[in-house]
Design a protein around this motif. Structure first.
Motif, PDB file in Angstrom:
ATOM      1  N   ASP A  30       0.859  -1.205  -0.062  1.00 23.04           N
ATOM      2  CA  ASP A  30       0.071  -0.059   0.164  1.00 23.04           C
ATOM      3  C   ASP A  30       0.777   1.202   0.022  1.00 23.04           C
ATOM      4  OD1 ASP A  30      -2.256  -1.724   0.062  1.00 23.04           O
ATOM      5  OD2 ASP A  30      -2.256  -1.596   2.205  1.00 23.04           O
ATOM      6  N   GLU A  31       1.827   1.092   0.738  1.00 23.94           N
ATOM      7  CA  GLU A  31       2.920   2.358   0.985  1.00 23.94           C
ATOM      8  C   GLU A  31       3.502   2.557  -0.347  1.00 23.94           C
ATOM      9  OE1 GLU A  31       5.005   5.387   2.822  1.00 23.94           O
ATOM     10  OE2 GLU A  31       3.004   4.399   3.098  1.00 23.94           O
ATOM     11  N   VAL A  32       3.958   1.615  -0.997  1.00 25.77           N
ATOM     12  CA  VAL A  32       4.802   1.648  -2.326  1.00 25.77           C
ATOM     13  C   VAL A  32       3.622   2.167  -3.435  1.00 25.77           C
ATOM     14  CG1 VAL A  32       5.574   0.473  -4.256  1.00 25.77           C
ATOM     15  CG2 VAL A  32       6.374  -0.358  -1.968  1.00 25.77           C
ATOM     16  N   ILE A  33       2.179   1.796  -3.373  1.00 25.80           N
ATOM     17  CA  ILE A  33       1.485   2.339  -4.536  1.00 25.80           C
ATOM     18  C   ILE A  33       1.047   3.881  -4.151  1.00 25.80           C
ATOM     19  CG2 ILE A  33      -1.066   2.164  -5.258  1.00 25.80           C
ATOM     20  CD1 ILE A  33      -0.727  -0.867  -4.735  1.00 25.80           C
ATOM     21  N   ARG A  34       1.125   4.033  -2.888  1.00 29.10           N
ATOM     22  CA  ARG A  34       1.004   5.476  -2.538  1.00 29.10           C
ATOM     23  C   ARG A  34       1.855   6.622  -2.984  1.00 29.10           C
ATOM     24  NH1 ARG A  34       2.363   9.309   0.584  1.00 29.10           N
ATOM     25  NH2 ARG A  34       3.779   8.071   1.654  1.00 29.10           N
ATOM     26  N   ILE A  35       3.241   6.019  -2.708  1.00 28.92           N
ATOM     27  CA  ILE A  35       4.393   6.804  -3.262  1.00 28.92           C
ATOM     28  C   ILE A  35       4.065   7.086  -4.595  1.00 28.92           C
ATOM     29  CG2 ILE A  35       6.755   7.033  -3.206  1.00 28.92           C
ATOM     30  CD1 ILE A  35       6.968   5.445  -0.577  1.00 28.92           C
ATOM     31  N   ILE A  36       3.845   5.719  -5.381  1.00 24.58           N
ATOM     32  CA  ILE A  36       4.018   5.974  -6.853  1.00 24.58           C
ATOM     33  C   ILE A  36       2.814   7.045  -7.250  1.00 24.58           C
ATOM     34  CG2 ILE A  36       3.799   4.543  -9.016  1.00 24.58           C
ATOM     35  CD1 ILE A  36       5.087   2.469  -7.425  1.00 24.58           C
ATOM     36  N   ARG A  37       1.822   6.919  -6.638  1.00 19.14           N
ATOM     37  CA  ARG A  37       0.463   7.676  -7.216  1.00 19.14           C
ATOM     38  C   ARG A  37       0.939   9.162  -6.807  1.00 19.14           C
ATOM     39  NH1 ARG A  37      -5.062   5.251  -5.242  1.00 19.14           N
ATOM     40  NH2 ARG A  37      -5.785   7.124  -6.271  1.00 19.14           N
ATOM     41  N   GLU A  38       1.538   9.519  -5.704  1.00 21.76           N
ATOM     42  CA  GLU A  38       1.332  10.698  -5.274  1.00 21.76           C
ATOM     43  C   GLU A  38       2.571  11.620  -5.566  1.00 21.76           C
ATOM     44  OE1 GLU A  38       0.470  10.581  -1.031  1.00 21.76           O
ATOM     45  OE2 GLU A  38      -1.727   9.818  -1.241  1.00 21.76           O
ATOM     46  N   GLU A  39       3.709  10.947  -5.661  1.00 21.19           N
ATOM     47  CA  GLU A  39       4.974  11.599  -5.737  1.00 21.19           C
ATOM     48  C   GLU A  39       5.342  11.745  -7.159  1.00 21.19           C
ATOM     49  OE1 GLU A  39       6.978  12.930  -3.428  1.00 21.19           O
ATOM     50  OE2 GLU A  39       5.799  11.968  -1.841  1.00 21.19           O
ATOM     51  N   ASP A  40       5.924  13.111  -7.698  1.00 25.02           N
ATOM     52  CA  ASP A  40       6.000  13.465  -8.822  1.00 25.02           C
ATOM     53  C   ASP A  40       7.333  12.549  -9.431  1.00 25.02           C
ATOM     54  OD1 ASP A  40       4.025  15.060  -9.310  1.00 25.02           O
ATOM     55  OD2 ASP A  40       5.139  16.827  -8.671  1.00 25.02           O
ATOM     56  N   ASN A  41       8.216  12.337  -8.497  1.00 27.79           N
ATOM     57  CA  ASN A  41       9.507  11.596  -8.756  1.00 27.79           C
ATOM     58  C   ASN A  41       9.739  10.743  -7.676  1.00 27.79           C
ATOM     59  OD1 ASN A  41      11.830  10.821  -9.859  1.00 27.79           O
ATOM     60  ND2 ASN A  41      13.191  12.478  -9.390  1.00 27.79           N
ATOM     61  N   PRO A  42       9.017   9.320  -7.888  1.00 29.59           N
ATOM     62  CA  PRO A  42       8.923   8.521  -6.683  1.00 29.59           C
ATOM     63  C   PRO A  42      10.241   7.677  -6.541  1.00 29.59           C
ATOM     64  CG  PRO A  42       7.892   7.568  -8.625  1.00 29.59           C
ATOM     65  CD  PRO A  42       8.205   9.024  -8.988  1.00 29.59           C
ATOM     66  N   LYS A  43      11.007   7.701  -7.670  1.00 27.89           N
ATOM     67  CA  LYS A  43      12.162   6.849  -7.254  1.00 27.89           C
ATOM     68  C   LYS A  43      13.075   7.437  -5.980  1.00 27.89           C
ATOM     69  CE  LYS A  43      15.021   5.875 -10.764  1.00 27.89           C
ATOM     70  NZ  LYS A  43      16.420   6.215 -11.906  1.00 27.89           N
ATOM     71  N   PRO A  44      13.519   8.636  -5.933  1.00 28.09           N
ATOM     72  CA  PRO A  44      14.334   8.953  -4.729  1.00 28.09           C
ATOM     73  C   PRO A  44      13.401   8.742  -3.506  1.00 28.09           C
ATOM     74  CG  PRO A  44      13.591  10.881  -6.072  1.00 28.09           C
ATOM     75  CD  PRO A  44      13.426   9.682  -6.685  1.00 28.09           C
ATOM     76  N   VAL A  45      12.137   9.035  -3.433  1.00 28.79           N
ATOM     77  CA  VAL A  45      11.284   9.001  -2.291  1.00 28.79           C
ATOM     78  C   VAL A  45      11.448   7.166  -1.896  1.00 28.79           C
ATOM     79  CG1 VAL A  45       9.090   9.068  -1.354  1.00 28.79           C
ATOM     80  CG2 VAL A  45       9.947  10.799  -3.050  1.00 28.79           C
ATOM     81  N   LEU A  46      11.462   6.449  -2.728  1.00 28.74           N
ATOM     82  CA  LEU A  46      11.188   5.008  -2.633  1.00 28.74           C
ATOM     83  C   LEU A  46      12.668   4.585  -1.958  1.00 28.74           C
ATOM     84  CD1 LEU A  46       9.629   3.295  -5.570  1.00 28.74           C
ATOM     85  CD2 LEU A  46       8.725   3.339  -3.193  1.00 28.74           C
ATOM     86  N   MET A  47      13.589   5.387  -2.501  1.00 27.43           N
ATOM     87  CA  MET A  47      15.115   4.824  -2.180  1.00 27.43           C
ATOM     88  C   MET A  47      15.360   5.202  -0.812  1.00 27.43           C
ATOM     89  SD  MET A  47      17.188   5.613  -5.682  1.00 27.43           S
ATOM     90  CE  MET A  47      18.751   5.629  -4.849  1.00 27.43           C
TER      91      MET A  47
END
Length: 752
Positions: A395-412
């Motif tokens: 759920d957290e991964v999907i949220r970051i991908i949906r909400e963040e403009d640049n999800p890669k650094p946020v995920l990292m």
């Protein structure tokens, strides 16, 4: 106009000598490194490597369907080898011929040539091909980071610099090549033997040539013919990298017919050519013991040449020894183990050097393969760790991908990932998330961690790496190894039969005329006095013998000459002058002729009363001028020579012109090769010089023979009992003959 032409700057000019020298050196290095010599790693020349690689790229594995050879050749010359199509196709054909390659790399369908004519293959548009199972040994590890790559000739593709061979193919298939200033001739070997030698060298790095030759017995050609080089020669060849190997055809006697059956020929020898060579000898009448030839080779018996002897009395072993010496039934192959080493330089290498270098190459290749696999395993483990993050925090991964403009650094940052893991999560499809199962991920992770630990242990231990190389070599020997095809047999050196041994043995009578003309008649039943002679010429003497013997002639100066009987003119004509065959001194006449075996004894004497016993072989001469045989005292003349059988039982009778007879055993005379001889009868030298007294006749009397003396029309026959009166010691005067025989003309010996 000349003002517009830009002349090169001074520093751009180069002396013609320097330019041509550099151009030739560049060309020669290119031919050596990129054309003619094999690499020690995979044992292939560039064209062969490119053919095998191009076929693998076309998917032509051993299990694939055959494809037209023209397709392969097109890919080879279009992508990797910008040379002639016929040369490339010929290299490909060679790799497909089981009689040329010990372990073929190409599996051909169609006409790929025959042992009789290897170049009789069909055009590439007709034949089809694919790789053999054995080629996997060269290609299997190609995509596993094992070898370096280089751009092809136009830089659009990459090709391997060497194939990651799992066996020392340079020895297994061998090769021949001519470069500039150097050449290579490496014979094929047996896979099992070579692998056993490699294993021995791995276990015993200090092993010597003798140790390795306990495993590698010698080359192993793709034919059942025998290798007959002595073991010492083979060991020396492996020590120096240079030498030669001799091969001999295999034959047997057909028990029913008595014919010679040849069942195996030396490597690259054509049966048709062998038959041509034998037939040429038969046509030239140099092989009278062979009646006929036959080629019975077929699909079941690839080699079956039949030689039919003239009779069952012919010595087949002797015939074959002659053929081994005079035809390609025995052949010598040059060995020059010149190859490009792992340092990229050409050199002639010993067996120890070849196997040591190849094992070094193989160890590096195996290490690179393991390292490459370790990298793949570690990369996969990182990906699996990323998948576990998704699975546990979907759920957290999907949220970051949906909400963040640049999800890669946020995920990292959120999950402490590296860039590759973050990218892998972003590339994962939504439908895969539903199928993610924690157990499967954990199982794969556990298996990969175990594999990683195993790889690290091998890479960190030289012993374990060596054991892995050893184990893989043995596996390949089990999978592809076979028995030796060319047996190594100790054989005596073949000897060609001499010209006389090859001649048919027929009885002949050789006739010499008074003027020195010679001819030969077949048989012993001719009357030489009844032959026709030139005007002013007449019969002088004749001798009987066999056509394969020499005619020994003795002239009035005491010299002897040899003339072969087999090529004398026929007695149907008037012959030819002896002066055309030999060169006696001016004014010399011929006083006797002899024929017989080399060991036959003969009495040589002068009418001065001196003589000796000689063997016929001592009288033969290869010179036209003959050889000095009998030394004549002043005023003496040569007496006709006489054959002696069983000297121990023979008596010699000497008759002088004043009617004296002396009889004594011939054994009292010495056996000499030349000279004056010993005194037979005591005649004063002064009387010989003035021709007052001399030996008029000598007679060799064998047991049971009679002696008849002629004086004009009168004659007397003396039996053994009568001869007792005239017996005395050698060198005496002898006893007087009866009245009326003071002037003896001749002496004759006859049987009872």
């Amino acid at each position: 106009m000349t003002d517009d032409i830009a002349l090169p700057e001074a520093d751009e000019r180069i002396a013609l000598k320097d330019y041509t020298e550099k151009a030739y050196l560049d060309y020669s290095m290119y031919v050596i490194l990129d054309r003619a010599l094999p690499h020690i790693g995979d044992g292939l020349k560039p064209v062969q490597r490119r053919i095998v690689y191009a076929m693998s790229e076309l998917g032509l594995k051993a299990s694939a369907k055959y494809k037209k050879s023209a397709r392969t050749v097109g890919d080879v010359i279009g992508k990797f080898h910008p040379h002639g199509d016929s040369a490339s196709y010929e290299a490909m054909v060679l790799m497909a011929q089981p009689f040329s390659y010990r372990y073929t790399l190409v599996d051909g369908q169609g006409n790929w040539g025959s042992p009789d004519d290897p170049k009789s293959f069909a055009a590439m548009r007709y034949t089809e091909s694919r790789l053999t199972k054995y080629s996997e040994v060269l290609l299997e590890e190609l995509g596993q980071g094992t070898v370096d790559w280089q751009p092809n000739f136009d830089g659009t593709l990459e090709e391997p610099m060497v194939l990651p061979a799992r066996v020392p193919n340079v020895l297994l298939n061998g090769t021949t090549g001519i470069a500039v200033g150097m050449a290579t001739d490496i014979p094929p070997h047996n896979l099992r033997e070579v692998v056993n030698a490699c294993v021995h060298l791995l276990d015993n790095p200090q092993a010597t040539i003798n140790d390795l030759c306990q495993h590698i017995l010698g080359p192993d050609m793709p034919t059942e013919a025998e290798i007959i080089s002595p073991r010492e020669e083979l060991i020396k060849m492996y020590e120096t990298g240079r030498g030669s190997v001799r091969m001999r055809a295999v034959w047997q006697k057909d028990e029913e017919s008595g014919d010679i059956i040849i069942t195996a020929l030396p490597h690259q020898v054509s049966g048709a050519k062998i038959l041509e060579q034998i037939a040429a000898q038969m046509q030239a009448k140099k092989l009278p013991m062979v009646a006929d030839l036959r080629d019975e080779s077929d699909h079941e018996n690839p080699t079956r040449l039949v030689i039919i002897p003239r009779s069952n009395r012919v010595d087949l072993e002797q015939v074959m020894q002659h053929l081994f010496a005079t035809t390609e039934l025995e052949r010598t192959y040059r060995v020059n183990m010149n190859m490009i080493g792992i340092d990229g330089r050409p050199a002639v290498k010993s067996l120890v050097k070849i196997l040591s270098e190849w094992l070094s190459f193989r160890t590096v290749t195996t290490r690179r393969r393991l390292q490459h696999r370790l990298e793949k395993v570690e990369e996969r483990l990182l990906r699996l760790a990323a998948l576990m993050v998704v699975f546990l925090n979907v759920d957290e991964v999907i949220r970051i991908i949906r909400e963040e403009d640049n999800p890669k650094p946020v995920l990292m940052k959120r999950f402490n990932l590296i860039e590759m893991q973050a990218e892998y999560i972003l590339e994962t499809k939504l439908r895969q998330l539903a199928r993610l199962e924690e157990m499967k991920i954990l199982e794969e992770k556990t298996a990969l961690e175990k594999e990683r630990d195993g790889l690290l242990k091998i890479l960190d231990s030289a012993v374990k790496l060596k054991n892995l190389v050893r184990k893989e070599l043995i596996q390949i020997a089990d999978a592809f190894g076979d028995d030796r095809r060319s047996p190594i047999v100790a054989r005596a050196e073949a000897q060609a039969l001499s010209e006389t041994e090859l001649l048919s043995v027929d009885p002949v009578t050789v006739v010499i005329s008074d003027k020195g003309w010679i001819r030969a008649a077949k048989g012993h039943d001719i009357d030489p006095t009844g032959l026709s002679y030139k005007a002013g010429d007449s019969f002088k003497f004749a001798v009987q013998g066999k056509s394969n013997q020499q005619v020994i002639l003795i002239d009035s100066t005491g010299r002897s000459y040899s003339v072969p009987a087999h090529n004398l003119p026929s007695a149907r004509g008037q012959g030819e002058p002896l002066s055309g065959r030999i060169s006696p001194p001016s004014g010399a006449t011929f006083e006797g002729a002899l024929m017989g075996a080399d060991t036959q004894r003969v009495l040589i004497a002068s009418d001065a009363g001196y003589g000796f016993v000689a063997k016929l072989e001592d009288l033969t001469s290869k010179n036209k001028a003959g050889k000095a045989l009998l030394t004549l005292p002043e005023g003496a003349q040569v007496l006709p020579p006489q054959l002696i059988n069983s000297p121990e039982q023979v008596q010699l009778a000497a008759v002088s012109n004043d009617g004296r007879l002396l009889v004594f055993p011939v054994t009292e005379l010495p056996e000499l090769a030349k000279g004056k001889g010993n005194k037979i009868m005591n005649i004063p030298a002064a009387k010989v010089q003035t021709r007052e007294e001399f030996v008029v006749a000598l007679a060799v009397i064998h047991p049971g023979q009679l002696l008849t003396l002629h004086s004009g029309k009168r004659f007397i026959t003396l039996k053994a009992a009568d001869l007792e009166h005239y017996k005395g010691e050698r060198g005496r005067r002898g006893n007087k003959l009866p009245r009326g025989f003071q002037k003896v003309d001749k002496a004759e010996v006859s049987d009872k």
